[in-house]
Design an enzyme around this catalytic site. Structure first.
Site, PDB file in Angstrom:
ATOM      1  N   THR A 125      -1.421 -13.155  -5.193  1.00 45.33           N
ATOM      2  CA  THR A 125      -2.133 -13.956  -6.205  1.00 45.33           C
ATOM      3  C   THR A 125      -1.263 -15.106  -6.708  1.00 45.33           C
ATOM      4  O   THR A 125      -0.022 -15.011  -6.684  1.00 45.33           O
ATOM      5  CB  THR A 125      -2.529 -13.056  -7.397  1.00 45.33           C
ATOM      6  OG1 THR A 125      -2.984 -13.870  -8.473  1.00 45.33           O
ATOM      7  CG2 THR A 125      -1.361 -12.220  -7.901  1.00 45.33           C
ATOM      8  N   ASP A 126      -1.922 -16.145  -7.208  1.00 39.38           N
ATOM      9  CA  ASP A 126      -1.146 -17.248  -7.809  1.00 39.38           C
ATOM     10  C   ASP A 126      -0.482 -16.821  -9.121  1.00 39.38           C
ATOM     11  O   ASP A 126       0.399 -17.521  -9.625  1.00 39.38           O
ATOM     12  CB  ASP A 126      -2.037 -18.481  -8.034  1.00 39.38           C
ATOM     13  CG  ASP A 126      -3.181 -18.261  -9.014  1.00 39.38           C
ATOM     14  OD1 ASP A 126      -3.397 -17.117  -9.469  1.00 39.38           O
ATOM     15  OD2 ASP A 126      -3.887 -19.252  -9.330  1.00 39.38           O
ATOM     16  N   GLU A 127      -0.899 -15.658  -9.654  1.00 37.29           N
ATOM     17  CA  GLU A 127      -0.300 -15.218 -10.928  1.00 37.29           C
ATOM     18  C   GLU A 127       1.172 -14.859 -10.782  1.00 37.29           C
ATOM     19  O   GLU A 127       1.878 -14.688 -11.770  1.00 37.29           O
ATOM     20  CB  GLU A 127      -1.081 -14.035 -11.509  1.00 37.29           C
ATOM     21  CG  GLU A 127      -2.487 -14.429 -11.878  1.00 37.29           C
ATOM     22  CD  GLU A 127      -3.096 -13.565 -12.968  1.00 37.29           C
ATOM     23  OE1 GLU A 127      -2.387 -12.790 -13.606  1.00 37.29           O
ATOM     24  OE2 GLU A 127      -4.314 -13.704 -13.174  1.00 37.29           O
ATOM     25  N   TYR A 150       0.024  -6.730 -14.735  1.00 37.33           N
ATOM     26  CA  TYR A 150      -0.689  -6.937 -13.450  1.00 37.33           C
ATOM     27  C   TYR A 150       0.104  -7.874 -12.553  1.00 37.33           C
ATOM     28  O   TYR A 150       0.394  -7.550 -11.389  1.00 37.33           O
ATOM     29  CB  TYR A 150      -2.089  -7.515 -13.706  1.00 37.33           C
ATOM     30  CG  TYR A 150      -2.694  -8.140 -12.456  1.00 37.33           C
ATOM     31  CD1 TYR A 150      -3.142  -7.350 -11.403  1.00 37.33           C
ATOM     32  CD2 TYR A 150      -2.787  -9.535 -12.314  1.00 37.33           C
ATOM     33  CE1 TYR A 150      -3.664  -7.914 -10.239  1.00 37.33           C
ATOM     34  CE2 TYR A 150      -3.309 -10.108 -11.166  1.00 37.33           C
ATOM     35  CZ  TYR A 150      -3.744  -9.299 -10.129  1.00 37.33           C
ATOM     36  OH  TYR A 150      -4.252  -9.857  -8.978  1.00 37.33           O
ATOM     37  N   LYS A 154       1.931  -7.245  -8.925  1.00 39.56           N
ATOM     38  CA  LYS A 154       1.556  -7.976  -7.713  1.00 39.56           C
ATOM     39  C   LYS A 154       2.775  -8.721  -7.138  1.00 39.56           C
ATOM     40  O   LYS A 154       2.929  -8.810  -5.917  1.00 39.56           O
ATOM     41  CB  LYS A 154       0.431  -8.971  -8.008  1.00 39.56           C
ATOM     42  CG  LYS A 154      -0.925  -8.348  -8.229  1.00 39.56           C
ATOM     43  CD  LYS A 154      -1.490  -7.623  -7.022  1.00 39.56           C
ATOM     44  CE  LYS A 154      -1.914  -8.558  -5.909  1.00 39.56           C
ATOM     45  NZ  LYS A 154      -2.594  -7.825  -4.795  1.00 39.56           N
TER      46      LYS A 154
END
Ligand code: NAD
Ligand code: DAU
Length: 341
Positions: A125-127, A150, A154
């Site tokens: 994810t870009d997070e 989260y 990830k």
């Protein structure tokens, strides 16, 4: 070719399984999913009679089970999507995020190495990059600065996948995408939640000042990028995927209200999410240049179609929000598979 898709009954996973069956009908797709609250077999009801799609219920943290599935189905490649995916839930209860996203990924990587899997696609994810200021966009070399439990989990899984490439020689490709939208997204995420609330004339909770920005990507564009990365991505590389549609949350909420014909008086500004990332934006030039990917959907058209789908499929979201139905459906579905098998 036999592909193991993990999390294939979730939002992106079910769209991906459908795309794989359509675009690569000669492949067998083995869908390993634990059917948590976010996973629903009904998302794949149209593939019920399709023998090229095999559903296996199980937990990616279960080492023996994962190894057995890989051996029995002679898995050639893995597309790993199974995860706990919701930031708000990770703030309320982080442990399962570490369990599934970190430990589960490690178990899957190790089983893939032992099984001799030829390619492992890690859907990240870009997070992992944290938050941006008012300008600029994430590239694949941006520093990793996750903010929430989260995104930290990830980031850990993303780095574990790369470690299995560098240390053990497993063929790994990592993709990092922005916020997906489209059909079959569980109504806890911004867009479906706002549609469902608006249809019920319930307040629409906007966190903070509503000016946080996300870069929206249509789920089908994402799934096409995943297939390209699986087939053409270079081992050990990371590819960012973004829809080029930066929008403030409040703009999206107002657009949804206009689409369903409800008043803006339903909007409620509520307490902000702790650690709320301010802005995400993706620079997708690498995947565009190397793999020839380009998004096909414009955001305004994609949003209108998505909202229309939720309006037309109220039975779907009413059922997936009810656990009792899921258990019933699972039993029925498995009974049918056994009867056929
Ligand atoms: P989702 O929550 O809709 O689906 C997750 C799926 O994983 C569900 O079917 C669930 O049953 C399954 N699952 C959860 N724990 C499991 C376990 N222990 N064993 C087996 N299966 C398990 O998630 P999503 O939005 O479809 O996201 C899919 C992947 O893409 C995730 O890895 C997520 O981090 C990533 N991602 C999502 C987005 C997005 O906008 N939705 C953006 C970037 C990356
Ligand atoms: O960027 C990719 C990520 O996008 C994925 O890795 C995650 O799996 C996915 O859930 C998504 O994370 P977000 O936190 O960005 O998605 P969410 O839909 O929860 O929130 C989007 C924005 O809307 C965010 O700024 C918080 C805000 N929001 C969300 C909800 C649920 C609200 O203002 N009100 C809400 O009720």
């Amino acid at each position: 070719m036999n592909i193991l898709v993990t999390g294939g009954c979730g939002f992106i996973g079910s769209n991906l399984v459908r795309l794989l069956r359509r675009e690569r009908p000669e492949w067998k797709v083995v869908n390993l999913d634990a059917l948590t609250y976010a996973g629903n077999l009904e998302n794949l009801i149209d593939l019920e009679a399709d023998r090229g799609h095999v559903f296996v219920r199980g937990d990616i943290c279960d080492r023996e089970f994962v190894g057995k599935v890989m051996r029995e189905h002679a898995i050639d490649a893995v597309m790993h999507l199974a995860a706990e995916s919701h930031v708000d839930r990770s703030i309320l209860g982080p442990e399962v995020f570490v369990q599934t996203n970190v430990l589960g990924t490690q178990r899957l990587l190790e089983a893939s190495r032992q099984q001799g899997v030829k390619r492992f696609l890690m859907v990240s994810t870009d997070e992992v990059y944290g938050s941006l200021g008012p300008t600029g966009a994430f590239t694949e070399t941006s520093p990793l600065q996750p903010s929430s439990p989260y995104s930290a989990s990830k980031t850990s899984s993303d780095l574990l996948a790369l470690a299995w490439h560098h240390t053990f020689g497993l063929d790994v490709v990592v993709t990092r995408c922005s916020n997906n939208y489209g059909r079959y997204q569980f109504p806890e995420k911004l867009i479906p939640l706002m549609v469902v609330n608006a249809l019920h004339d319930k307040p629409l909770p906007v966190y903070g000042d509503g000016a946080n920005v996300r870069d929206w990507l249509h789920v089908e564009d994402h799934c096409r990028a995943l297939l390209l990365a699986l087939e053409k991505g270079r081992a050990g590389e990371v590819y960012n995927i973004g829809g080029g549609a930066e929008r403030k949350n409040i703009e999206i909420v107002k657009a949804i209200l206009a689409l369903v014909g409800k008043p803006e008086s339903l909007i409620r500004y509520v307490k902000d999410r702790p650690g709320h990332d301010r802005r995400y934006a993706i620079d997708p030039s690498k995947i565009k240049a190397e793999l020839g990917w380009t998004p096909a959907h414009t955001f305004e058209q994609g949003l209108a179609e998505t909202v229309r789908w939720y309006v037309d499929n109220q039975d779907w979201w009413k059922r997936v929000m009810s656990g009792a139905y899921r258990d019933y459906f699972d039993t029925q579905y498995r009974a049918r598979l056994q009867a056929e098998g």
